[in-house]
Design a protein around this motif. Structure first.
Motif, PDB file in Angstrom:
ATOM      1  N   ALA A  49       0.824  -1.206   0.000  1.00 44.64           N
ATOM      2  CA  ALA A  49       0.000   0.000   0.000  1.00 44.64           C
ATOM      3  C   ALA A  49       0.861   1.260   0.000  1.00 44.64           C
ATOM      4  CB  ALA A  49      -0.918  -0.003   1.217  1.00 44.64           C
ATOM      5  N   PHE A  50       0.281   2.331  -0.530  1.00 44.75           N
ATOM      6  CA  PHE A  50       0.991   3.609  -0.545  1.00 44.75           C
ATOM      7  C   PHE A  50       0.972   4.229   0.851  1.00 44.75           C
ATOM      8  CE2 PHE A  50      -3.324   5.106  -0.836  1.00 44.75           C
ATOM      9  CZ  PHE A  50      -3.311   6.336  -0.214  1.00 44.75           C
ATOM     10  N   PHE A  51       1.905   5.111   1.088  1.00 46.67           N
ATOM     11  CA  PHE A  51       1.937   5.911   2.306  1.00 46.67           C
ATOM     12  C   PHE A  51       2.366   7.305   1.885  1.00 46.67           C
ATOM     13  CE2 PHE A  51       3.202   7.386   6.485  1.00 46.67           C
ATOM     14  CZ  PHE A  51       2.210   6.833   7.287  1.00 46.67           C
ATOM     15  N   VAL A  52       1.583   8.306   2.246  1.00 40.54           N
ATOM     16  CA  VAL A  52       1.803   9.673   1.787  1.00 40.54           C
ATOM     17  C   VAL A  52       3.242  10.118   2.065  1.00 40.54           C
ATOM     18  CG1 VAL A  52       1.075  12.078   2.029  1.00 40.54           C
ATOM     19  CG2 VAL A  52      -0.620  10.234   2.122  1.00 40.54           C
ATOM     20  N   GLN A  56       7.985   3.305  -1.201  1.00 45.46           N
ATOM     21  CA  GLN A  56       7.801   1.940  -0.698  1.00 45.46           C
ATOM     22  C   GLN A  56       8.732   0.987  -1.451  1.00 45.46           C
ATOM     23  OE1 GLN A  56       6.384   2.110   1.962  1.00 45.46           O
ATOM     24  NE2 GLN A  56       4.179   2.001   1.885  1.00 45.46           N
ATOM     25  N   THR A  57       9.270   0.015  -0.746  1.00 47.56           N
ATOM     26  CA  THR A  57      10.060  -1.036  -1.386  1.00 47.56           C
ATOM     27  C   THR A  57       9.549  -2.388  -0.914  1.00 47.56           C
ATOM     28  OG1 THR A  57      11.740  -1.035   0.340  1.00 47.56           O
ATOM     29  CG2 THR A  57      12.148   0.367  -1.569  1.00 47.56           C
ATOM     30  N   LYS A  58       9.695  -3.372  -1.780  1.00 45.94           N
ATOM     31  CA  LYS A  58       9.303  -4.738  -1.421  1.00 45.94           C
ATOM     32  C   LYS A  58      10.196  -5.706  -2.174  1.00 45.94           C
ATOM     33  CE  LYS A  58       5.579  -7.674  -0.291  1.00 45.94           C
ATOM     34  NZ  LYS A  58       4.194  -7.738   0.078  1.00 45.94           N
ATOM     35  N   LYS A  59      10.660  -6.720  -1.457  1.00 45.45           N
ATOM     36  CA  LYS A  59      11.518  -7.741  -2.050  1.00 45.45           C
ATOM     37  C   LYS A  59      10.684  -8.985  -2.340  1.00 45.45           C
ATOM     38  CE  LYS A  59      15.608  -8.552  -0.252  1.00 45.45           C
ATOM     39  NZ  LYS A  59      16.674  -9.091   0.627  1.00 45.45           N
ATOM     40  N   TYR A  60      10.822  -9.507  -3.566  1.00 53.82           N
ATOM     41  CA  TYR A  60      10.165 -10.748  -3.972  1.00 53.82           C
ATOM     42  C   TYR A  60      11.257 -11.788  -4.185  1.00 53.82           C
ATOM     43  CZ  TYR A  60       7.837 -14.183  -6.937  1.00 53.82           C
ATOM     44  OH  TYR A  60       7.350 -15.339  -7.467  1.00 53.82           O
ATOM     45  N   VAL A  61      11.117 -12.931  -3.505  1.00 54.97           N
ATOM     46  CA  VAL A  61      12.105 -14.007  -3.625  1.00 54.97           C
ATOM     47  C   VAL A  61      11.408 -15.251  -4.163  1.00 54.97           C
ATOM     48  CG1 VAL A  61      13.753 -15.461  -2.394  1.00 54.97           C
ATOM     49  CG2 VAL A  61      13.461 -13.078  -1.711  1.00 54.97           C
ATOM     50  N   VAL A  78       7.493  -9.226 -15.556  1.00 55.78           N
ATOM     51  CA  VAL A  78       6.859  -8.389 -14.539  1.00 55.78           C
ATOM     52  C   VAL A  78       5.909  -7.446 -15.267  1.00 55.78           C
ATOM     53  CG1 VAL A  78       7.204  -6.643 -12.764  1.00 55.78           C
ATOM     54  CG2 VAL A  78       8.829  -8.519 -12.986  1.00 55.78           C
ATOM     55  N   THR A  79       4.629  -7.487 -14.872  1.00 54.77           N
ATOM     56  CA  THR A  79       3.615  -6.631 -15.467  1.00 54.77           C
ATOM     57  C   THR A  79       3.114  -5.657 -14.415  1.00 54.77           C
ATOM     58  OG1 THR A  79       2.937  -8.464 -16.892  1.00 54.77           O
ATOM     59  CG2 THR A  79       1.426  -6.588 -16.718  1.00 54.77           C
ATOM     60  N   ASP A  80       3.234  -4.369 -14.695  1.00 49.50           N
ATOM     61  CA  ASP A  80       2.786  -3.324 -13.783  1.00 49.50           C
ATOM     62  C   ASP A  80       1.268  -3.222 -13.869  1.00 49.50           C
ATOM     63  OD1 ASP A  80       2.567  -1.159 -12.131  1.00 49.50           O
ATOM     64  OD2 ASP A  80       3.716   0.203 -13.385  1.00 49.50           O
ATOM     65  N   LYS A  81       0.575  -3.373 -12.762  1.00 51.21           N
ATOM     66  CA  LYS A  81      -0.880  -3.338 -12.736  1.00 51.21           C
ATOM     67  C   LYS A  81      -1.439  -1.950 -12.428  1.00 51.21           C
ATOM     68  CE  LYS A  81      -1.847  -7.482 -13.798  1.00 51.21           C
ATOM     69  NZ  LYS A  81      -2.506  -7.711 -15.073  1.00 51.21           N
ATOM     70  N   LYS A  82      -0.565  -0.989 -12.132  1.00 50.08           N
ATOM     71  CA  LYS A  82      -1.032   0.372 -11.861  1.00 50.08           C
ATOM     72  C   LYS A  82      -1.059   1.157 -13.171  1.00 50.08           C
ATOM     73  CE  LYS A  82       0.303   2.510  -8.260  1.00 50.08           C
ATOM     74  NZ  LYS A  82      -0.371   2.823  -7.063  1.00 50.08           N
ATOM     75  N   LYS A  83      -2.080   1.963 -13.358  1.00 49.76           N
ATOM     76  CA  LYS A  83      -2.201   2.745 -14.580  1.00 49.76           C
ATOM     77  C   LYS A  83      -1.278   3.959 -14.573  1.00 49.76           C
ATOM     78  CE  LYS A  83      -6.951   1.465 -15.697  1.00 49.76           C
ATOM     79  NZ  LYS A  83      -6.638   0.160 -16.034  1.00 49.76           N
ATOM     80  N   SER A  84      -0.913   4.430 -13.392  1.00 55.87           N
ATOM     81  CA  SER A  84       0.016   5.553 -13.292  1.00 55.87           C
ATOM     82  C   SER A  84       0.886   5.368 -12.059  1.00 55.87           C
ATOM     83  CB  SER A  84      -0.739   6.888 -13.204  1.00 55.87           C
ATOM     84  OG  SER A  84      -1.507   6.928 -12.023  1.00 55.87           O
ATOM     85  N   ASN A  85       2.030   5.997 -12.064  1.00 57.15           N
ATOM     86  CA  ASN A  85       2.968   5.953 -10.940  1.00 57.15           C
ATOM     87  C   ASN A  85       3.352   4.526 -10.559  1.00 57.15           C
ATOM     88  OD1 ASN A  85       2.821   8.768 -10.774  1.00 57.15           O
ATOM     89  ND2 ASN A  85       1.047   8.654  -9.439  1.00 57.15           N
ATOM     90  N   ILE A 103      13.824 -10.130  -6.791  1.00 56.89           N
ATOM     91  CA  ILE A 103      13.463  -8.881  -7.463  1.00 56.89           C
ATOM     92  C   ILE A 103      13.098  -7.867  -6.390  1.00 56.89           C
ATOM     93  CG2 ILE A 103      11.915  -7.774  -9.123  1.00 56.89           C
ATOM     94  CD1 ILE A 103      11.357 -10.607 -10.242  1.00 56.89           C
ATOM     95  N   VAL A 104      13.626  -6.650  -6.512  1.00 54.89           N
ATOM     96  CA  VAL A 104      13.293  -5.579  -5.574  1.00 54.89           C
ATOM     97  C   VAL A 104      12.446  -4.542  -6.306  1.00 54.89           C
ATOM     98  CG1 VAL A 104      14.193  -3.758  -4.091  1.00 54.89           C
ATOM     99  CG2 VAL A 104      15.369  -5.954  -4.212  1.00 54.89           C
ATOM    100  N   PHE A 105      11.269  -4.264  -5.750  1.00 61.01           N
ATOM    101  CA  PHE A 105      10.344  -3.283  -6.311  1.00 61.01           C
ATOM    102  C   PHE A 105      10.452  -1.987  -5.516  1.00 61.01           C
ATOM    103  CE2 PHE A 105       8.675  -7.381  -7.431  1.00 61.01           C
ATOM    104  CZ  PHE A 105       8.215  -7.208  -8.724  1.00 61.01           C
ATOM    105  N   THR A 106      10.441  -0.860  -6.226  1.00 57.37           N
ATOM    106  CA  THR A 106      10.506   0.451  -5.587  1.00 57.37           C
ATOM    107  C   THR A 106       9.428   1.336  -6.199  1.00 57.37           C
ATOM    108  OG1 THR A 106      12.897   0.198  -5.353  1.00 57.37           O
ATOM    109  CG2 THR A 106      11.998   2.406  -5.026  1.00 57.37           C
ATOM    110  N   SER A 107       8.584   1.898  -5.332  1.00 53.31           N
ATOM    111  CA  SER A 107       7.500   2.754  -5.812  1.00 53.31           C
ATOM    112  C   SER A 107       7.986   4.188  -5.984  1.00 53.31           C
ATOM    113  CB  SER A 107       6.337   2.745  -4.819  1.00 53.31           C
ATOM    114  OG  SER A 107       6.664   3.522  -3.676  1.00 53.31           O
ATOM    115  N   GLU A 108       7.165   4.980  -6.637  1.00 51.49           N
ATOM    116  CA  GLU A 108       7.406   6.413  -6.668  1.00 51.49           C
ATOM    117  C   GLU A 108       6.958   6.974  -5.319  1.00 51.49           C
ATOM    118  OE1 GLU A 108       5.850   8.525  -9.999  1.00 51.49           O
ATOM    119  OE2 GLU A 108       6.620   7.073 -11.437  1.00 51.49           O
ATOM    120  N   ARG A 109       7.452   8.140  -4.966  1.00 49.81           N
ATOM    121  CA  ARG A 109       7.102   8.757  -3.680  1.00 49.81           C
ATOM    122  C   ARG A 109       5.586   8.964  -3.603  1.00 49.81           C
ATOM    123  NH1 ARG A 109      10.186  10.495  -0.067  1.00 49.81           N
ATOM    124  NH2 ARG A 109      12.000  10.593  -1.442  1.00 49.81           N
ATOM    125  N   GLY A 110       5.001   8.473  -2.520  1.00 47.02           N
ATOM    126  CA  GLY A 110       3.572   8.625  -2.299  1.00 47.02           C
ATOM    127  C   GLY A 110       2.705   7.627  -3.047  1.00 47.02           C
TER     128      GLY A 110
END
Length: 122
Positions: A49-52, A56-61, A78-85, A103-110
């Motif tokens: 989930a996002f946090f204002v 956010q980072t998450k590791k997938y093993v 890897v398919t991005d399921k978000k339409k933006s950001n 695989i390490v995932f990193t979100s955009e800020r917010g």
């Protein structure tokens, strides 16, 4: 005069389309190549989930249970399921040619993370 206006209009439309694609396009990745004889080893959704104001980072093993009979990974999609950001994904270890992957995932800020990971092997 009409020819100049049409050229400027087309150029403006092209620039707008390029900007919309870069802002709203997902971050999809493919490491390796999916062959006709490959087995679908895994299909998992990675989400956080996002946090204002935070990144956010998450590791997938991905690990196979039986190392003696483990298949070799041929492709990771890897398919991005978000339409933006959408989040970025980095293959930090393993992957095609090995038995596991991280695989390490990193979100955009917010923003949050919502990606589909599919792994093939033989």
């Amino acid at each position: 005069m009409a020819k100049t206006i049409n050229t400027v209009t087309l150029l403006g439309l092209f620039i707008c389309c390029a900007l919309v694609t870069s802002v709203y396009g997902g971050n999809d990745y493919l490491w390796g190549e999916i062959g006709p004889n490959d087995y679908h080893l895994a299909k998992d959704t990675v989400s956080k989930a996002f946090f204002v104001g935070l990144v956010q980072t998450k590791k997938y093993v991905f690990k196979q249970k039986n190392d003696l009979n483990a298949l070799t990974i041929t492709a990771i999609k890897v398919t991005d399921k978000k339409k933006s950001n959408g989040a970025t994904a980095v293959l930090t270890s393993g992957g095609p040619g090995s038995k596991g992957a991280t695989i390490v995932f990193t979100s955009e800020r917010g923003s949050g993370i919502k990606d589909l990971v599919e792994i093939w092997g033989r």
